[in-house]
Design a protein around this motif. Sequence first.
Motif, PDB file in Angstrom:
ATOM      1  N   LEU A  95      40.190  36.409  65.607  1.00 58.33           N
ATOM      2  CA  LEU A  95      39.483  35.336  66.212  1.00 58.33           C
ATOM      3  C   LEU A  95      39.104  35.875  67.911  1.00 58.33           C
ATOM      4  O   LEU A  95      38.169  35.444  68.317  1.00 58.33           O
ATOM      5  N   LYS A  96      40.204  36.455  68.321  1.00 59.04           N
ATOM      6  CA  LYS A  96      40.072  37.277  69.467  1.00 59.04           C
ATOM      7  C   LYS A  96      38.811  38.329  69.532  1.00 59.04           C
ATOM      8  O   LYS A  96      38.014  38.065  70.360  1.00 59.04           O
ATOM      9  N   ALA A 107      40.321  22.034  57.341  1.00 60.11           N
ATOM     10  CA  ALA A 107      39.729  22.979  57.164  1.00 60.11           C
ATOM     11  C   ALA A 107      38.389  23.005  57.483  1.00 60.11           C
ATOM     12  O   ALA A 107      37.802  22.062  57.344  1.00 60.11           O
ATOM     13  N   PRO A 108      37.684  24.073  58.305  1.00 61.42           N
ATOM     14  CA  PRO A 108      36.225  24.161  58.440  1.00 61.42           C
ATOM     15  C   PRO A 108      35.408  24.220  57.448  1.00 61.42           C
ATOM     16  O   PRO A 108      34.323  23.794  57.480  1.00 61.42           O
ATOM     17  N   SER A 109      35.862  24.853  55.986  1.00 60.36           N
ATOM     18  CA  SER A 109      35.162  24.852  55.010  1.00 60.36           C
ATOM     19  C   SER A 109      35.840  24.963  53.846  1.00 60.36           C
ATOM     20  O   SER A 109      37.595  24.810  54.001  1.00 60.36           O
ATOM     21  N   VAL A 135      31.314  28.353  58.451  1.00 66.04           N
ATOM     22  CA  VAL A 135      30.030  29.035  57.813  1.00 66.04           C
ATOM     23  C   VAL A 135      28.871  28.772  58.824  1.00 66.04           C
ATOM     24  O   VAL A 135      28.620  27.543  59.012  1.00 66.04           O
ATOM     25  N   GLY A 136      28.117  30.038  59.132  1.00 62.38           N
ATOM     26  CA  GLY A 136      27.006  29.701  59.995  1.00 62.38           C
ATOM     27  C   GLY A 136      25.759  30.219  59.195  1.00 62.38           C
ATOM     28  O   GLY A 136      25.811  30.149  57.925  1.00 62.38           O
ATOM     29  N   GLU A 137      24.837  30.801  59.949  1.00 61.21           N
ATOM     30  CA  GLU A 137      23.517  31.502  59.480  1.00 61.21           C
ATOM     31  C   GLU A 137      23.795  32.265  58.344  1.00 61.21           C
ATOM     32  O   GLU A 137      24.748  32.863  58.012  1.00 61.21           O
ATOM     33  N   GLU A 192      34.009  30.576  62.739  1.00 62.19           N
ATOM     34  CA  GLU A 192      35.422  30.286  63.452  1.00 62.19           C
ATOM     35  C   GLU A 192      36.334  30.745  61.922  1.00 62.19           C
ATOM     36  O   GLU A 192      35.845  30.895  60.949  1.00 62.19           O
ATOM     37  N   MET A 193      37.532  30.748  62.576  1.00 58.48           N
ATOM     38  CA  MET A 193      38.387  31.212  61.366  1.00 58.48           C
ATOM     39  C   MET A 193      39.877  30.241  61.722  1.00 58.48           C
ATOM     40  O   MET A 193      40.271  30.413  62.964  1.00 58.48           O
TER      41      MET A 193
END
Length: 295
Positions: A239-240, A201-203, A179-181, A191-192
Amino acid sequence: MVQHSKLRKAVFPVAGLGTRFLPATKAVPKEMLTVVDKPVIQYVVDEAAEAGIEHFVFVTGRGKGVIEDYFDIQFELEQTLKARNKNAELTLLSGLLPKAGSASFTRQQEPLGLGHAVWCARDIVGGEPFALLLPDMIMRAEKGCLKGMVELYENTGGNVIAVEECAPDQAHKYGIVGVGEQLEGGFRITEMVEKPAKGTAPSNFFINGRYILQPEIFAILETQERGAGNEIQLTDGMLKLAKTQAFAGYHFKGQTFDCGAKDGFILANVSFAIERADIRPMIEEPLKALLAALK
Ligand code: G1P
């Protein structure tokens, strides 16, 4: 509002085997299983139509021919209904029929993963942005999930993925985003990760099966190597793409039913049935009695 191309086409990857629903899916595609009185795929197509989609692209596979028949007229049936003056049924059927020439079908010849299924639609989609709707997931909300995504897309352009929050111990089952702005209705994705190992997990925002993607994804998927589950993963391709294009997350707040799993499918049936004025009076008391008997 940023410069963006209008979204006209939607892709439905319907080649999956449906092994979780055997024996039913031995002869009936899982997308044709009914929730109340409509096949699962109809709910997903309706969501796309509500969002303004004009062309429906189905990536099918062997044994899925009945999906193509479903989106066509059924001459003998319609003649019989006419002869019997079954006008309500006729109106129902004609209202659900896609406009002539607005549905396309192509086949994924081998089950190589979601990324590969999406790539199979490249020639039909061509060089324009497209929506991708995973047909297992059906959603209930005042405003359809894709419609909300289109509103966000009109402000951000680029790529948009719908996300929802899950319990942290469920994150390993899904694609998870960072999660960003904050944006109106969502946030920038940083990111994913596809099916993150437990605790990494990032979130807890998971990808719920609705995407708006730019056509550059096709060239990436063409050479995408196999990832999680030894399949060509869409998330790896995205992602790419995220290295050169923006991705926004649309925070969907309605209800989602994963009809690819038995619990989600049964809950969808109960949930959509109790919303129906013609059905609720017949099932409300028996349902309450069933639940009371569980105690
Ligand atoms: C796919 C996607 C995943 C997403 C999920 C939603 O996974 O790869 O990112 O979270 O759908 O249902 P699958 O369910 O095909 O394993």
